[in-house]
Design a protein around this motif. Structure first.
Motif, PDB file in Angstrom:
ATOM      1  N   LEU A 127       8.261   1.116  -0.074  1.00 46.37           N
ATOM      2  CA  LEU A 127       7.745   2.304  -0.763  1.00 46.37           C
ATOM      3  C   LEU A 127       8.169   3.554  -0.002  1.00 46.37           C
ATOM      4  N   GLN A 128       8.590   4.571  -0.727  1.00 48.85           N
ATOM      5  CA  GLN A 128       9.001   5.806  -0.059  1.00 48.85           C
ATOM      6  C   GLN A 128       8.726   7.002  -0.953  1.00 48.85           C
ATOM      7  N   LYS A 129       8.711   8.169  -0.323  1.00 48.14           N
ATOM      8  CA  LYS A 129       8.468   9.396  -1.089  1.00 48.14           C
ATOM      9  C   LYS A 129       9.773   9.900  -1.681  1.00 48.14           C
ATOM     10  N   GLY A 173       0.837  -1.198   0.000  1.00 41.77           N
ATOM     11  CA  GLY A 173       0.000   0.000   0.000  1.00 41.77           C
ATOM     12  C   GLY A 173       0.865   1.239   0.000  1.00 41.77           C
ATOM     13  N   LEU A 174       0.287   2.344  -0.423  1.00 44.07           N
ATOM     14  CA  LEU A 174       1.003   3.612  -0.381  1.00 44.07           C
ATOM     15  C   LEU A 174       1.268   3.997   1.075  1.00 44.07           C
ATOM     16  N   PRO A 175       2.259   4.858   1.324  1.00 43.31           N
ATOM     17  CA  PRO A 175       2.476   5.334   2.696  1.00 43.31           C
ATOM     18  C   PRO A 175       1.193   5.927   3.292  1.00 43.31           C
ATOM     19  N   PHE A 176       0.950   5.638   4.551  1.00 42.99           N
ATOM     20  CA  PHE A 176      -0.216   6.146   5.313  1.00 42.99           C
ATOM     21  C   PHE A 176      -1.554   5.602   4.813  1.00 42.99           C
ATOM     22  N   SER A 177      -1.511   4.459   4.121  1.00 40.39           N
ATOM     23  CA  SER A 177      -2.764   3.850   3.650  1.00 40.39           C
ATOM     24  C   SER A 177      -3.423   2.995   4.729  1.00 40.39           C
ATOM     25  N   GLY A 178      -2.624   2.559   5.714  1.00 42.54           N
ATOM     26  CA  GLY A 178      -3.155   1.699   6.769  1.00 42.54           C
ATOM     27  C   GLY A 178      -2.755   0.244   6.604  1.00 42.54           C
ATOM     28  N   LYS A 179      -1.746  -0.057   5.775  1.00 43.35           N
ATOM     29  CA  LYS A 179      -1.355  -1.451   5.579  1.00 43.35           C
ATOM     30  C   LYS A 179      -0.753  -2.051   6.847  1.00 43.35           C
ATOM     31  N   SER A 180       0.036  -1.266   7.574  1.00 38.35           N
ATOM     32  CA  SER A 180       0.602  -1.781   8.823  1.00 38.35           C
ATOM     33  C   SER A 180      -0.484  -1.931   9.893  1.00 38.35           C
ATOM     34  N   THR A 181      -1.509  -1.084   9.820  1.00 40.99           N
ATOM     35  CA  THR A 181      -2.659  -1.223  10.719  1.00 40.99           C
ATOM     36  C   THR A 181      -3.369  -2.548  10.444  1.00 40.99           C
ATOM     37  N   LEU A 182      -3.572  -2.868   9.167  1.00 42.44           N
ATOM     38  CA  LEU A 182      -4.203  -4.140   8.808  1.00 42.44           C
ATOM     39  C   LEU A 182      -3.344  -5.307   9.274  1.00 42.44           C
ATOM     40  N   TYR A 183      -2.051  -5.220   9.047  1.00 44.14           N
ATOM     41  CA  TYR A 183      -1.133  -6.283   9.479  1.00 44.14           C
ATOM     42  C   TYR A 183      -1.238  -6.512  10.994  1.00 44.14           C
TER      43      TYR A 183
END
Length: 360
Positions: free
Chosen positions: A72-74, A7-17
């Motif tokens: 992924l990074q900016k 997921g893009l940064p700040f999408s919540g992928k780590s929250t889902l994990y």
């Protein structure tokens, strides 16, 4: 089975994990550009019931390996960069979950400064297609040179498949929706092509969007989903809080917010559907276990999942379906009612079969 969460940064992928693994990472851990990996047990009420009936020494759930993929990074321009490091990590996954942000939060702005579901999905798709195109074009060029020297028949068979893939990719379509046959997929497996991987789109909503879930999912059905891509919605922040509660408290919490199913249960159900998987059971005083296999596997192949010797020395499988067994209450009654039976190696194992393997 290994599933990567992207997921893009700040999408919540780590929250889902963290929600589905119930592993809570501190901010310092989350700030590191490192992937996190965990094995989660697949909840199965049928296995719980069988364990209750047999009271074995051990209960073994089926498992799924989940990876929170970092990388992924900016970039300097402010846009998100798909690094070779990130693409390399994704190649090893059997399937992908792309977390797509649809919630607003001014304190944590979207990296593109606006919420746009289709744009974010397409950004991944485009990068995967470009990556695959580079691999396929390079391989075609290499193979044609080798054929001129060796006249290898296997390489000759490979060329039209790769050219077909290249044509699909040039039309900006992912390979997962290309209706490739089993032989073509087998040939392509070693290349670990990204756009060929089954994709589960997980749209991340907040508590104010509970009633909007179906609208977004219907849009994805019309515009994006195919046989090898599916979608679900989840409520990241709410479900993160729920993951710290007992099952009973979590159910009350879900009812209050109008959430019909937990992220873990919906993710596992859709992942199994996406990958064409289901479960059978082995039971006894020592152990009750759920085994995950591909749909369409026969009894001999399923026996091989238990032990390789069972495949080689397979004789027969004693089979009764879970529903029949529960209705009958015992193996004795299942035999009396004609639900227990002996099956040969070509029997196609069904979801929920209880199996005992006879082997040499």
């Amino acid at each position: 089975m290994q599933i990567g969460i992207v997921g893009l940064p700040f999408s919540g992928k780590s929250t889902l994990y963290q929600t589905i693994t119930k592993i809570h990472l501190d901010p310092a851990e989350l700030a590191k550009a490192e992937s996190h990996q965990s094995v989660i047990k697949v909840p199965d009420g049928r296995l719980d019931k069988l364990t209750e009936m047999f009271n074995p020494k051990k209960k073994v759930n089926a498992t799924i390996e989940v990876i929170d993929v970092a990388g992924l990074q900016k970039g300097d321009s402010g846009s998100t960069q798909f690094t070779s490091n990130f693409l390399g990590k994704v190649k090893t996954n059997d399937a992908l979950i792309q977390v797509v942000r649809l919630f607003e939060n001014e304190t944590v702005p979207h990296p593109e400064n606006s919420i746009d579901m289709m744009r974010d999905i397409d950004s991944f798709e485009t990068e995967f297609i470009i990556s695959d195109m580079q691999i396929v074009e390079k391989r075609i060029e290499s193979i044609k040179k080798q054929i001129m020297k060796t006249k290898d028949e296997q390489l000759k068979r490979e060329v039209p498949v790769l050219e077909k893939c290249n044509e699909i990719l040039q039309s900006e379509k992912p390979l997962r929706e290309a209706n490739l046959n089993d032989d073509e997929l087998k040939l392509l497996r070693s290349y670990q092509l990204l756009s060929a991987k089954p994709m589960l789109l997980a749209i991340n909503l907040d508590e104010n969007q509970v009633g909007d879930s179906d609208t977004y999912l219907n849009e994805l059905v019309k515009k994006k989903l195919g046989p090898n891509s599916k979608a679900l919605s989840f409520f990241g922040q709410i479900e993160m809080e729920m993951s710290e509660l007992s099952d009973e408290e979590a159910n009350v919490f879900m009812e209050e917010y109008g959430i019909k199913e937990s992220a873990l249960n919906s993710l596992i159900r859709e992942s199994y559907n996406l990958l064409g998987l289901h479960s059978f059971f082995t039971v006894g005083e020592d152990e009750c276990r759920a085994w995950t296999i591909k749909k369409g596997m026969n009894a001999q192949e399923a026996a091989g999942e238990i032990h390789t010797d069972f495949f080689k020395k397979f004789i027969r499988a004693e089979v009764v379906h879970y529903d029949d067994f529960i209705a009958d209450g015992s193996f004795t009654k299942a035999k009396e009612n004609g639900h227990w039976r002996l099956e040969g190696k070509e029997y196609i194992v069904q979801d929920g079969d209880i199996i005992s393997v006879r082997h040499g």
